[in-house]
Enzyme design. Structure first.
Site, short mmCIF file in Angstrom:
data_model
loop_
_atom_site.label_atom_id
_atom_site.label_comp_id
_atom_site.label_asym_id
_atom_site.label_seq_id
_atom_site.Cartn_x
_atom_site.Cartn_y
_atom_site.Cartn_z
N GLY A 295 10.31 -10.81 4.88
CA GLY A 295 9.17 -10.42 4.30
C GLY A 295 9.40 -8.95 4.01
O GLY A 295 8.13 -8.09 4.15
N GLU A 317 8.17 -13.82 7.56
CA GLU A 317 8.62 -13.33 8.43
C GLU A 317 8.83 -13.02 9.94
O GLU A 317 7.43 -13.23 10.42
CB GLU A 317 7.52 -11.47 8.08
CG GLU A 317 7.90 -10.55 8.36
CD GLU A 317 9.43 -9.85 8.10
OE1 GLU A 317 9.53 -9.31 9.56
OE2 GLU A 317 9.37 -10.19 7.17
N GLY A 385 18.70 -9.04 5.85
CA GLY A 385 19.87 -7.98 6.30
C GLY A 385 21.24 -7.76 4.88
O GLY A 385 21.07 -8.68 3.61
N HIS A 556 -7.67 16.89 -13.93
CA HIS A 556 -9.41 15.57 -13.76
C HIS A 556 -9.07 15.10 -16.13
O HIS A 556 -8.27 15.88 -16.53
CB HIS A 556 -10.53 16.54 -13.66
CG HIS A 556 -11.09 15.12 -13.83
ND1 HIS A 556 -11.16 14.63 -12.91
CD2 HIS A 556 -12.63 14.97 -15.01
CE1 HIS A 556 -12.38 13.60 -13.45
NE2 HIS A 556 -12.88 13.82 -14.53
#
Length: 578
Positions: A295, A317, A385, A556
């Site tokens: 995860g 996970e 990994g 803005h």
């Protein structure tokens, strides 16, 4: 007699890119001379002459896309003229018409490998985001540079990682927008998709960028050797290419060979229904269900992609939270969003083994505490990994010091062997493309004698889930653990005008500061988080305070206004919250 040389067929598509023309009009050629190189997706081939004569005319330009069967150039020669038999075993022309030689097998000519002896100022092993950037910087500084690339320019990031994944993310974003059209007052539309075309678009994006890097190499007079490089001594690399062997002598060498998906010692991992991060990018048929083991960043990005495409996704996970390196509050927010979307998540869970079952599916057996959970899925994606590409390069021969599988470097990115540097994944610092590129700049500066240190205190990262996550600096826990008197400011997207107008009100900005207001970390979960994080990165890199930020005028209406609002909240209260 004139012979038209046509674009051959490489794969399943009808158009290929002409990546290099090796001859010019008026040039004399012999049988076996290289004419041009073509590329289609991951396939690339060189086309060799079957005739002796003169190049009469080039019909197309380099780097253009040509349809199969279209003429590329014309050779003026005489029937039956061939190169000496002892040098090249060339196929005979199939006919004496202007299309002679098309069926002759351009790719079956066997040529004795060329031998090259080359010298340069800087040799770079690997043409990924670290290597090619370092090459360009070195060339711009007046150095002669040679890049040695085993596969394709751009490395994992461009070919099998960041870029192709983001191309799919964008396709899914468009699909999600179509599905939600009714909330924007546009009526209800059904969001249909063609996965094959999504993959084709992804490939086109990758091919365009790879070609662009090739152009940059050429325009900066950088030599690219496609082959595997190995140290003979600290200033010499032996390069084995498909059609050549080269000896490259360099004053300085940068190692930038990257990493690859690790193969884990898990029973059943060799199951054909188990995919790694490279294979999943070329999947043209969606499974009904997918278990994602891991995860982390890659796992969660694909969890959201596949979920949007209708796949039942389950994430496993091992750590107590998904995205274990992420601020806990942000990770929890994404976890909740994922559950709402129907993504199943098992944390503190470890993959034990994978088994095939009779109905054609797969059983994924997971340990969670004292329990065992059996998950059934059509496909399994392993996203945990990576293995560093540091083997088979002769590093031990020249005495380069290692830390486990990583190459040990100092603050200047130099190894213990003078003149040899290591950047990117192989030095074990950060597995991020932008870090590799920055390290490339730093390594070149140090080669030039400028003595620059690599700093890692303000490294941004982005996770392209929906909503996105972006961060820089410390998490709240890390700041507390380091002994800071932590001050927190937060501002929700739901209180921002642009977010509401865009229909993207999920998420928040979180600023972590010390007791003096100096910004220690910034965390954003929400729409365009990846585009906002550079502002906080700039603040941390320059030691700015929340006061410096709130004294800056923001346009803005923009989502970026959430940043000064969160900074207001560090010592007081955001302006636009009740």
């Amino acid at each position: 007699m004139n012979y038209d040389i046509f674009m051959p067929k490489l794969g399943t598509t009808s158009k290929y890119k002409l990546t290099r023309i090796s001859v010019e009009a008026g040039q004399e050629i012999k049988v076996g001379d290289k004419l041009f190189e073509v590329e289609a997706g991951k396939a690339s081939k060189a086309v060799y002459s079957e005739y002796q004569g003169v190049i009469k005319e080039l019909l197309v330009e380099e780097f253009s896309e040509i349809e199969v069967g279209k003429p590329v150039l014309i050779i003026e020669g005489e029937e039956g003229q061939t190169k000496e038999k002892e040098t090249v075993a060339a196929p005979k022309p199939q006919s004496t018409t202007s299309k002679g030689g098309i069926k002759g097998g351009y790719f079956d000519i066997k040529i004795k490998k060329a031998k090259k002896d080359m010298t340069c100022d800087i040799a770079i092993l690997g043409g990924g985001p670290g290597g090619y950037v370092a090459a360009i910087k070195g060339a711009q500084e007046g150095k002669k540079v040679i890049v040695i690339e085993k596969d394709k320019l751009g490395g994992t990031c461009l070919n099998r990682g960041c870029i192709p994944t983001k191309a799919l993310v964008r396709s899914v974003e468009v699909l999600e927008n179509i599905k939600s059209s009714e909330k924007y007052g546009l009526g209800k539309f059904e969001g249909n998709y063609d996965l094959g075309k999504m993959i084709d678009r992804k490939n086109q994006v990758v091919e365009q960028l790879v070609s662009g890097i090739g152009n940059l190499m050429e325009s900066n007079n950088i030599t690219v050797l496609y082959g595997a490089g190995k140290f003979e001594d600290k200033n010499t690399l032996l390069v084995e290419g498909k059609d050549f062997d080269a000896t490259v002598k360099a004053e300085n060498i940068i190692i930038a060979t990257g990493s690859r998906p690790a193969v884990l010692p898990i029973p059943g991992i060799d199951n054909p229904n188990v995919l790694n991060s490279t294979e999943i990018l070329d999947m043209r048929k969606l499974p009904s269900s997918m278990v994602i083991v891991g995860g982390g960043v890659i796992g969660m990005e694909f969890a959201f992609i596949l979920n949007s495409l209708g796949v039942q996704v389950t994430v496993v996970e091992m750590m107590p939270q998904i995205l274990s390196i992420v601020d806990q509050e942000v990770a929890e927010e994404l976890h909740n969003v994922a559950i709402t979307k129907g993504i199943r998540i098992h944390t503190s869970a470890k993959l034990e083994r994978i088994e095939k079952i009779e109905n054609g599916g797969n059983l994924v057996i997971v340990e969670k505490g004292d329990q065992k959970i059996n998950l059934v899925a059509e496909k399994i994606f392993i996203s945990i990994g990576r293995a560093l590409n540091t083997e088979d390069m002769g590093l031990e021969k020249i005495g380069v010091e290692m830390e486990k599988r990583a190459i040990k470097v100092d603050k200047y990115l130099q190894t213990n062997v003078e003149g040899i540097y290591a950047i990117g994944d192989v030095n074990g610092q950060y597995m991020l493309a932008h870090v590799a590129s920055t390290e490339g700049f730093i390594a070149i500066d140090n080669i030039l004698g400028k003595e620059k240190k690599m700093e890692y205190h303000a490294v941004p990262s982005a996770i392209f889930t929906h909503p996105e996550i972006a961060c820089v600096g410390l998490t709240e826990k890390e700041a507390v653990d380091k002994g800071f008197e932590v001050k927190i400011g937060k501002f929700p997207y739901a209180a921002n005008g642009k977010s509401l107008a865009a229909g993207e009100e999920a998420g928040f900005v979180k600023i972590i500061a010390d007791e003096h207001g100096k910004i220690l970390g910034g965390w954003i979960i929400g729409y365009s988080a990846s585009d906002l994080i550079p502002q906080i990165t700039l603040a941390i890199n320059n030691g700015l305070t929340v006061e410096d930020v709130v004294n800056t005028i923001y346009a803005h209406p923009t989502i970026s206004e959430c940043i000064p609002e969160a900074c207001h909240g560090v010592f007081g209260h955001p302006i636009h919250l009740p």
